[in-house]
Design a protein around this motif. Structure first.
Motif, PDB file in Angstrom:
ATOM      1  N   MET A  49     -25.828 -20.236 -75.994  1.00 32.12           N
ATOM      2  CA  MET A  49     -27.136 -20.859 -75.789  1.00 32.12           C
ATOM      3  C   MET A  49     -27.023 -21.845 -74.635  1.00 32.12           C
ATOM      4  SD  MET A  49     -29.512 -22.959 -78.495  1.00 32.12           S
ATOM      5  CE  MET A  49     -29.568 -21.565 -79.604  1.00 32.12           C
TER       6      MET A  49
ATOM      7  N   VAL B  34     -31.530 -19.813 -72.712  1.00 35.88           N
ATOM      8  CA  VAL B  34     -31.072 -18.453 -72.433  1.00 35.88           C
ATOM      9  C   VAL B  34     -29.790 -18.186 -73.214  1.00 35.88           C
ATOM     10  CG1 VAL B  34     -32.163 -18.151 -70.189  1.00 35.88           C
ATOM     11  CG2 VAL B  34     -29.937 -19.279 -70.330  1.00 35.88           C
ATOM     12  N   ASN B  35     -29.672 -16.952 -73.681  1.00 36.60           N
ATOM     13  CA  ASN B  35     -28.540 -16.594 -74.537  1.00 36.60           C
ATOM     14  C   ASN B  35     -27.731 -15.416 -74.035  1.00 36.60           C
ATOM     15  OD1 ASN B  35     -31.069 -17.327 -76.635  1.00 36.60           O
ATOM     16  ND2 ASN B  35     -29.194 -18.518 -76.873  1.00 36.60           N
TER      17      ASN B  35
ATOM     18  N   LEU C 215     -30.087 -11.232 -81.857  1.00 38.29           N
ATOM     19  CA  LEU C 215     -30.055 -12.499 -81.133  1.00 38.29           C
ATOM     20  C   LEU C 215     -29.009 -13.438 -81.722  1.00 38.29           C
ATOM     21  CD1 LEU C 215     -31.164 -14.403 -78.975  1.00 38.29           C
ATOM     22  CD2 LEU C 215     -32.908 -15.138 -80.624  1.00 38.29           C
TER      23      LEU C 215
ATOM     24  N   ARG D 151     -38.006 -14.844 -73.484  1.00 37.84           N
ATOM     25  CA  ARG D 151     -37.610 -16.243 -73.447  1.00 37.84           C
ATOM     26  C   ARG D 151     -36.091 -16.385 -73.343  1.00 37.84           C
ATOM     27  NH1 ARG D 151     -38.938 -20.769 -78.174  1.00 37.84           N
ATOM     28  NH2 ARG D 151     -37.737 -22.474 -77.228  1.00 37.84           N
ATOM     29  N   HIS D 152     -35.350 -15.484 -73.946  1.00 35.29           N
ATOM     30  CA  HIS D 152     -33.932 -15.716 -74.205  1.00 35.29           C
ATOM     31  C   HIS D 152     -32.945 -15.017 -73.287  1.00 35.29           C
ATOM     32  CE1 HIS D 152     -34.519 -17.998 -77.901  1.00 35.29           C
ATOM     33  NE2 HIS D 152     -35.461 -17.134 -78.256  1.00 35.29           N
TER      34      HIS D 152
END
Length: 307
Positions: free
Chosen positions: A1, A41-42, A102, A123-124
């Motif tokens: 993350m 962001v992941n 996720l 988003r991620h």
């Protein structure tokens, strides 16, 4: 993350990994941030485009299409291994996906099979679209695969992630198959190896741009007054025809290095796209290359013009 990189840091990360990067228009400020959050962001997600032709592919990914506005990713990896940056921030690429996937990406552990679509992936994830028809037969050139490996490595290295922070669209959203035909096991192995080594000290050199001699090209176009496709020896015709193929104006089977009828017609369409017309009302453009139209084509397809 992690907090998303600044646009400048994002660009530097890619270039420092030795990638050839093409900045397209206002990519730094082109995004969908008004429609939802961007970050944390992941990971990095890889897609295929189901399109043919580099210029057309980049244009679609930048602008989007009816019902799905662009940008459709952050970068487009074309078959020649170049990374075209088309947007930065929230992009319409991932859609809704599986919360368990996720969680696994965040924890950098083995991912479960995706069976839900409830979490906002736009988003991620950083998203990269790869020029490929996605039919399982369209090849993945070595330069393109190497660029995919380096893109993933660059962002994982910058954020301190492992290869488990990289995934395919098919790993995220049920029903997706992209990037179909890409050997993902090979990609993961190569990313892991690169992450264990120091990044290159300098970017890979940019290949020399082809140069088309306008006078030679015009000579080729006028070789036969009836435009019957008389063979010519000027090599620049192939570079020129390849650009017309990429624009969707010339069938690939007709790009044979002979400036014949089909190439003349394709040239006429390109000229008309730029606003040129024939001398008489209703008459099409003449199909003989001119300096302005050739320069504009070169700007889009990576060649220079002399004379």
């Amino acid at each position: 993350m992690a907090t998303p990189l600044s646009a400048g840091s994002f660009l530097s990360a890619l270039e420092n990994e030795g990638l050839i990067v093409v900045e397209v228009g206002d990519w730094r400020d082109h995004n969908r941030n008004s429609k939802g959050p961007w970050g944390p962001v992941n990971g990095v997600m890889i897609h295929h485009t189901v399109t043919k032709g580099s210029a057309r592919t980049v244009d679609i990914c930048r602008k989007g299409y009816s019902g799905l506005p662009g940008p459709l990713c952050h970068g487009v990896i074309t078959k020649d291994g170049r990374v075209h940056l088309v947007g930065y921030g929230r992009a319409n690429h991932a859609g809704l996906g599986d919360p368990d996937v996720l969680a696994a990406v965040i924890a950098e552990r083995a991912r479960p099979a995706d069976n839900e679509a409830t979490v906002d992936g736009n988003r991620h994830f950083y998203g990269f679209e790869c020029e490929n028809l996605g039919d399982g037969e369209d090849p993945w050139p070595a330069a393109q695969v190497e660029a995919i490996v380096r893109v993933i490595t660059a962002l994982c290295r910058k954020h301190g992630w492992t290869v488990r922070s990289a995934l395919r669209h098919l790993d995220w959203q049920p029903g997706k198959v992209d990037p179909r035909g890409l050997d993902w096991g090979d990609v993961e192995t190569r990313v892991t190896k690169r992450l264990g080594a120091k990044p290159p000290t300098a970017p890979r050199p940019t290949p020399a741009r082809p140069v088309i001699d306008l006078s030679e090209l015009v000579k080729a176009a006028r070789t036969n007054p009836q435009m019957q496709g008389t063979p010519v020896t000027y090599a620049g015709v192939r570079t020129y025809e390849a650009a017309l193929v990429d624009e969707g104006l010339l069938a690939k089977v007709r790009s044979d290095g002979h400036f014949g009828t089909d190439t003349v017609e394709a040239t006429s369409k390109w000229q008309e796209r730029l606003g040129y017309r024939g001398r008489k009302p209703g008459q099409p453009a003449d199909g003989i290359p001119g300096k302005t139209s050739l320069v504009k084509l070169g700007q889009r397809h990576g060649f220079d013009v002399r004379n």
